[in-house]
Design an enzyme around this catalytic site. Structure first.
Site, PDB file in Angstrom:
ATOM      1  N   CYS A   2      34.500  94.426  57.568  1.00  0.00           N
ATOM      2  CA  CYS A   2      34.059  95.811  57.335  1.00  0.00           C
ATOM      3  C   CYS A   2      32.561  95.913  57.061  1.00  0.00           C
ATOM      4  CB  CYS A   2      34.772  96.388  56.125  1.00  0.00           C
ATOM      5  SG  CYS A   2      36.541  96.306  56.214  1.00  0.00           S
ATOM      6  N   ARG A  27      29.859  92.339  63.155  1.00  0.00           N
ATOM      7  CA  ARG A  27      30.668  91.753  62.075  1.00  0.00           C
ATOM      8  C   ARG A  27      32.155  91.717  62.431  1.00  0.00           C
ATOM      9  NH1 ARG A  27      27.952  92.302  56.767  1.00  0.00           N
ATOM     10  NH2 ARG A  27      29.961  92.484  55.771  1.00  0.00           N
ATOM     11  N   TRP A  73      37.726  96.674  59.277  1.00  0.00           N
ATOM     12  CA  TRP A  73      38.497  95.544  59.807  1.00  0.00           C
ATOM     13  C   TRP A  73      39.785  95.557  58.993  1.00  0.00           C
ATOM     14  CZ3 TRP A  73      40.469  90.857  57.946  1.00  0.00           C
ATOM     15  CH2 TRP A  73      40.765  89.891  58.917  1.00  0.00           C
ATOM     16  N   ASN A  99      34.588  98.137  51.318  1.00  0.00           N
ATOM     17  CA  ASN A  99      34.821  96.785  51.841  1.00  0.00           C
ATOM     18  C   ASN A  99      35.515  96.007  50.733  1.00  0.00           C
ATOM     19  OD1 ASN A  99      33.288  97.575  53.985  1.00  0.00           O
ATOM     20  ND2 ASN A  99      31.563  96.204  53.568  1.00  0.00           N
ATOM     21  N   GLY A 100      36.462  95.154  51.112  1.00  0.00           N
ATOM     22  CA  GLY A 100      37.150  94.357  50.092  1.00  0.00           C
ATOM     23  C   GLY A 100      38.603  94.773  49.985  1.00  0.00           C
ATOM     24  N   GLU A 484      34.799  71.797  67.230  1.00  0.00           N
ATOM     25  CA  GLU A 484      33.944  72.967  67.400  1.00  0.00           C
ATOM     26  C   GLU A 484      34.039  73.509  68.835  1.00  0.00           C
ATOM     27  OE1 GLU A 484      32.608  75.021  65.616  1.00  0.00           O
ATOM     28  OE2 GLU A 484      31.024  75.970  66.771  1.00  0.00           O
ATOM     29  N   LYS A 488      35.281  77.255  69.700  1.00  0.00           N
ATOM     30  CA  LYS A 488      34.445  78.198  70.467  1.00  0.00           C
ATOM     31  C   LYS A 488      35.261  78.807  71.601  1.00  0.00           C
ATOM     32  CE  LYS A 488      32.019  78.829  68.500  1.00  0.00           C
ATOM     33  NZ  LYS A 488      31.575  78.593  67.201  1.00  0.00           N
ATOM     34  N   GLU A 491      38.069  81.171  70.294  1.00  0.00           N
ATOM     35  CA  GLU A 491      37.513  82.385  69.680  1.00  0.00           C
ATOM     36  C   GLU A 491      37.152  83.438  70.723  1.00  0.00           C
ATOM     37  OE1 GLU A 491      34.897  81.523  65.717  1.00  0.00           O
ATOM     38  OE2 GLU A 491      34.157  80.606  67.531  1.00  0.00           O
ATOM     39  N   HIS A 507      49.027  60.185  69.715  1.00  0.00           N
ATOM     40  CA  HIS A 507      50.050  60.530  68.722  1.00  0.00           C
ATOM     41  C   HIS A 507      50.559  61.947  68.898  1.00  0.00           C
ATOM     42  CE1 HIS A 507      49.208  56.745  66.801  1.00  0.00           C
ATOM     43  NE2 HIS A 507      47.917  57.053  66.807  1.00  0.00           N
ATOM     44  N   LYS A 606      32.599  88.385  61.731  1.00  0.00           N
ATOM     45  CA  LYS A 606      31.459  87.486  61.575  1.00  0.00           C
ATOM     46  C   LYS A 606      31.361  86.968  60.143  1.00  0.00           C
ATOM     47  CE  LYS A 606      27.701  85.492  62.930  1.00  0.00           C
ATOM     48  NZ  LYS A 606      27.966  84.277  63.726  1.00  0.00           N
TER      49      LYS A 606
HETATM   50  C1  G6P Z   1      34.031  83.516  60.423  1.00  0.00           C
HETATM   51  C2  G6P Z   1      33.094  83.479  61.614  1.00  0.00           C
HETATM   52  C3  G6P Z   1      32.792  82.035  61.985  1.00  0.00           C
HETATM   53  C4  G6P Z   1      32.224  81.292  60.790  1.00  0.00           C
HETATM   54  C5  G6P Z   1      33.146  81.397  59.571  1.00  0.00           C
HETATM   55  C6  G6P Z   1      32.459  80.904  58.317  1.00  0.00           C
HETATM   56  O1  G6P Z   1      35.275  83.027  60.779  1.00  0.00           O
HETATM   57  O2  G6P Z   1      33.669  84.157  62.709  1.00  0.00           O
HETATM   58  O3  G6P Z   1      31.859  81.999  63.051  1.00  0.00           O
HETATM   59  O4  G6P Z   1      32.046  79.953  61.116  1.00  0.00           O
HETATM   60  O5  G6P Z   1      33.488  82.768  59.325  1.00  0.00           O
HETATM   61  O6  G6P Z   1      31.383  81.751  58.048  1.00  0.00           O
HETATM   62  P1  G6P Z   1      30.089  81.380  57.228  1.00  0.00           P
HETATM   63  O7  G6P Z   1      29.256  82.624  57.290  1.00  0.00           O
HETATM   64  O8  G6P Z   1      30.539  81.054  55.844  1.00  0.00           O
HETATM   65  O9  G6P Z   1      29.449  80.233  57.903  1.00  0.00           O
END
Ligand code: G6P
Length: 611
Positions: A2, A27, A73, A99-100, A484, A488, A491, A507, A606
Site C-alpha cells: 500500500c 510498490r 494491496w 497502510n498496515g 535468485e 526472478k 516473479e 535428490h 516492492k
Molecule cells: C519483496 C520484494 C523483493 C525483495 C523483498 C525484500 O518481496 O518484491 O524484491 O527482495 O521484498 O525486500 P527488502 O526491501 O527488504 O530488500
C-alpha cells in the site's frame, strides 16, 4: 505494498495526489482512491490501476487543494471498489487511508456495530475511520485528540492520513510500523509513504518514527507523539533526483535497472575501495569494526532477494574473513527463540529498509544485546535508522518490483565488508587482498561487457518463452544465484522455477527432467567446474535442455550445453556479480515475450510492510 500520498497547499490536490500515486505504483497494489476536501469530502476509488481512477476523475473533475490518496494491496477483503481506500466513518465526516494491519479490528467493529455503526467494506481500515468519528462525535473532542484516542485503542501497525470535513485545512498523519514522511514546501506540504511522490516538489523531508503523528496545515506543521508530547524533529535533505525515478527511454524500469548495474556497482565501491592503498574503507561501520572482528558469530537476516544476497555473503565471510556465519529468513528469526546475545553481530539486508519481518528481526536481536548492522538502499529508511551502524548500497531508487541492481549492490557491500574484516583479523594476506581488491574493481567493466551481449540472450530467451518449468543449478557462491535466477523468473513471468544446489538435483528434481525442461546451469567457478560438468551430463542424459552460464574460455561446458552464455573471468568469489546478470535478462525477456507486467507483477509488492 500500500502507498499513501497527501497534499495541502495552493495546487490542485488531485493533480499532485494522482501523480504521486503513479509514482507509488511500483510498490504493487490492486486498487486506488482519493479523497478531496472542498466544502465536503468527495471520494473516488476504483479497483485496478491508477489509470482507471484517472478516467473516473477526468469525467467529473475534483476541485480542492487538500486531500489524501492511496494505493491498496489487499489484506482484509478482496480487491474491489468498496474495499479500496479512502474509508469514511458512519457520518462520512472523516476520510482515512491506511497502510498496515489493525489486528484487533474485529473486536472494535463488533463494539461499534452494537452502537449502531454499519460497515460497508470488509476492511480493518474502515473500522478505524468509524472509531475516530465515534470518539469525535460522542466525546466532543477535537480532531487531534480523537485521532490520538482512537490510535491508543488499536493493536497492530499503521501509517494513516486522515482528513476531516469540519477542519478542511488540516491533514493528520500518524505511524506505527508503516513508513510515512512529510515533505516541506513553500505554503504547501506533502505526505507520502516513501519519497518518490515528493521529490519533484521539495527535497526537505521529516521522517516520522513509530508512535508519532503530524498535524499538517498549508503554512505549518507540528509533530507530536500519539500520547501528545510535542517533538522537534530534524528536517532531512533527500539525495534522490527525479531522473532517477523515471525510465530514461527504457521500456521498463527493470531493464533500466539491469543496465544501471555497471554504474551502481561502481557507485557502491566509490571512496570505499581504495585500490592504490590496498584498503577498504567503510565509514558506516569503522567504529564497530573491532566488535565485528571479535564477534562469536555473524547472523545475516533478510527476505526475498536480499536473503539470497545474504547467502552469497555467507560464502564470502567464511572464505575471505574466516568468520562463522548463519543466514536466516528474517520472517522466521523470532520464531526460533533465537539464541543470540551481545557476543554476536547481526547484519540485516534490505533494499527498502522497510520490510516488516526484517525490522522485527532487528528489534529482536537488539533486545538481546547483539550489535545490529544494516545494509540498506533507501537512505533514511526505518531499518537504516534503527540499526546500530551500517552501510548504504547507493544503488539509487529501485522501482521494478523484481530486485536487480539492489542485489548486485548488496553483494558488493558484502564483498567489501568481507575483505575489510579479513584484512583486520589477518585472514587475508596483503597479497591475497590486493588480488581481491583488483578483481572487485574490475567488476563494473565486466558487467558492461555482459550487457553488450544482451541481444543474444534476448534471442535465446525467445526459444524458452512457453516452457512451463525451469530448473536452476549452482554450486558454492553460485548456489544462491541459482535461487535468485529462479525467483526472478517466477516473479515476473509466472513460470514455475526452482533453484537448487547442483548436487541436490539427484535428490529429487532430477525426476522432473525430460526434453521439456530447461535447466540453467551456472558453471562459472573454477573450483566446482568438474562437478558442474558432471551435472550437465546428468541433465543431458535425461534429454533436459541445458543453458549454461560459463567463463569465456570454458569450451568444455560450451561443447556440452545447448546454449552457453559467456561471462568474463573473475575471482571465483565475485562470480555472483556477473552470473546473475544473464539470469536477470533471461527473466526479463521471457516475461516481456509472455506480455507480463514486468515492473508490477501480479500479487507482489516492492516493499512488504506487513508481517
Ligand atoms: C519483496 C520484494 C523483493 C525483495 C523483498 C525484500 O518481496 O518484491 O524484491 O527482495 O521484498 O525486500 P527488502 O526491501 O527488504 O530488500
Amino acid at each position: 505494498m500500500c502507498g499513501i500520498v497527501g497534499y495541502i497547499g495552493h495546487r490542485k490536490a488531485t493533480d499532485v495526489i494522482i501523480k504521486g500515486l503513479q509514482r507509488l505504483e511500483y510498490r504493487g497494489y490492486d486498487s486506488a482512491g482519493v479523497a478531496i476536501v472542498n466544502g465536503k469530502i468527495r471520494i473516488e476509488k476504483q479497483k485496478g490501476k491508477v489509470a482507471q481512477l484517472v478516467k473516473v476523475i477526468s469525467a467529473n473533475p475534483m476541485q480542492g487543494s487538500s486531500g489524501i490518496g492511496h494505493t491498496r494491496w489487499a489484506t482484509h477483503g478482496e480487491p474491489n471498489d468498496v474495499n479500496a481506500h479512502p474509508h469514511t466513518g458512519q457520518k462520512k465526516k472523516f476520510a482515512l487511508v491506511h497502510n498496515g494491519i489493525i489486528e484487533n479490528y474485529d473486536a472494535i467493529r463488533k463494539n461499534l456495530e452494537s452502537k449502531g455503526h454499519v460497515f460497508e467494506s470488509q476492511t480493518d481500515t474502515e473500522v478505524l475511520a468509524h472509531l475516530i468519528e465515534e470518539i469525535y462525535e460522542i466525546s466532543d473532542t477535537d480532531f487531534i485528540t480523537s485521532v490520538q484516542l482512537a490510535l491508543n485503542e488499536v493493536d497492530g501497525t499503521f501509517g494513516i492520513a486522515v482528513v476531516n470535513n469540519d477542519d478542511p485545512d488540516t491533514i493528520i498523519v500518524a505511524r506505527r510500523g508503516s513508513p510515512l514522511l512529510l515533505g516541506i514546501g513553500e505554503g504547501e506540504h506533502f505526505i507520502a509513504s516513501d519519497a518518490s511522490p515528493i521529490i519533484e516538489y521539495t527535497n526537505k523531508v521529516v521522517y516520522l518514527d513509530d508512535d508519532e503523528m503530524a498535524i499538517i496545515n498549508r503554512d505549518s506543521y507540528e509533530v507530536r507523539t500519539i500520547k501528545n508530547v510535542t517533538l522537534n524533529k530534524a528536517v532531512h535533505e533527500l539525495e534522490m533526483s527525479i531522473e532517477q525515478i523515471e525510465k530514461a527511454g527504457f521500456p521498463h524500469f527493470m531493464l533500466k535497472e539491469i543496465y544501471e548495474q555497471p554504474d551502481t556497482i561502481a557507485d557502491c565501491m566509490r571512496g570505499r575501495l581504495v585500490v592504490s592503498e590496498n584498503r577498504i574503507q567503510l565509514g558506516g561501520i569503522a567504529h564497530v569494526l573491532d566488535r565485528i572482528v571479535n564477534a562469536d558469530r555473524i547472523i545475516i537476516a533478510a527476505c526475498g532477494t536480499s536473503w539470497h544476497a545474504g547467502l552469497v555473503g555467507e560464502y564470502l565471510f567464511e572464505y575471505l574473513a574466516k568468520k562463522k556465519v548463519e543466514v536466516e529468513y528474517a520472517s522466521e528469526f523470532r520464531y526460533q527463540n533465537p539464541l543470540i546475545d551481545e557476543k554476536d553481530v547481526m547484519i540485516v539486508i534490505s533494499q527498502s529498509g522497510e520490510t516488516a519481518d526484517t525490522l522485527a528481526a532487528v528489534r529482536e536481536a537488539k533486545s538481546k544485546g547483539a550489535l545490529v548492522l544494516g545494509i540498506c538502499n533507501v537512505v533514511g529508511s526505518t531499518i537504516a535508522r534503527e540499526t546500530d551502524a551500517g552501510v548504504y548500497t547507493h544503488a539509487g531508487p529501485e522501482i521494478g518490483v523484481a530486485s536487480t541492481k539492489a542485489f548486485t549492490a548488496q553483494v558488493t557491500v558484502l564483498s567489501l565488508m568481507a575483505i575489510m574484516i579479513g584484512q583486520k583479523n589477518g585472514a587475508l594476506s596483503e597479497k591475497k587482498s590486493a588480488k581481491l581488491i583488483k578483481a572487485l574493481n574490475e567488476i563494473p567493466e565486466k558487467v558492461k561487457a555482459i550487457l553488450e551481449h544482451a541481444d543474444d540472450i534476448k534471442k535465446m530467451s525467445e526459444l524458452f518463452t512457453y516452457a512451463p518449468n525451469f530448473l536452476y543449478l549452482g554450486r558454492s557462491y553460485n548456489f544462491p544465484v541459482a535461487l535468485e535466477g529462479a525467483l526472478k523468473l517466477k516473479e515476473i513471468s509466472y513460470i514455475h522455477a526452482e533453484g537448487y544446489p547442483a548436487a541436490e538435483m539427484k535428490h529429487g528434481p532430477i525426476a522432473l527432467i525430460d526434453q521439456h525442461m530447461p535447466v540453467v546451469v551456472i558453471a562459472a567457478t573454477d573450483h566446482t567446474n568438474d562437478k558442474m560438468i558432471s551435472n550437465i551430463e546428468e541433465v543431458r542424459a535425461r534429454k533436459g535442455r541445458v543453458i549454461a552460464i560459463a567463463n569465456e574460455n570454458n569450451s568444455e561446458v560450451a561443447n556440452l550445453a545447448e546454449y552457453t552464455i559467456r561471462i568474463p573471468e573473475t575471482h571465483d568469489c565475485f562470480t555472483p556479480l556477473l552470473t546473475v546478470i544473464p539470469l536477470q535478462l533471461i527473466s526479463y525477456y521471457i516475461a516481456v515475450n509472455r506480455k507480463c507486467d514486468v515492473d508490477q507483477p501480479r500479487n507482489l509488492a516492492k516493499s512488504v510492510t506487513v508481517e
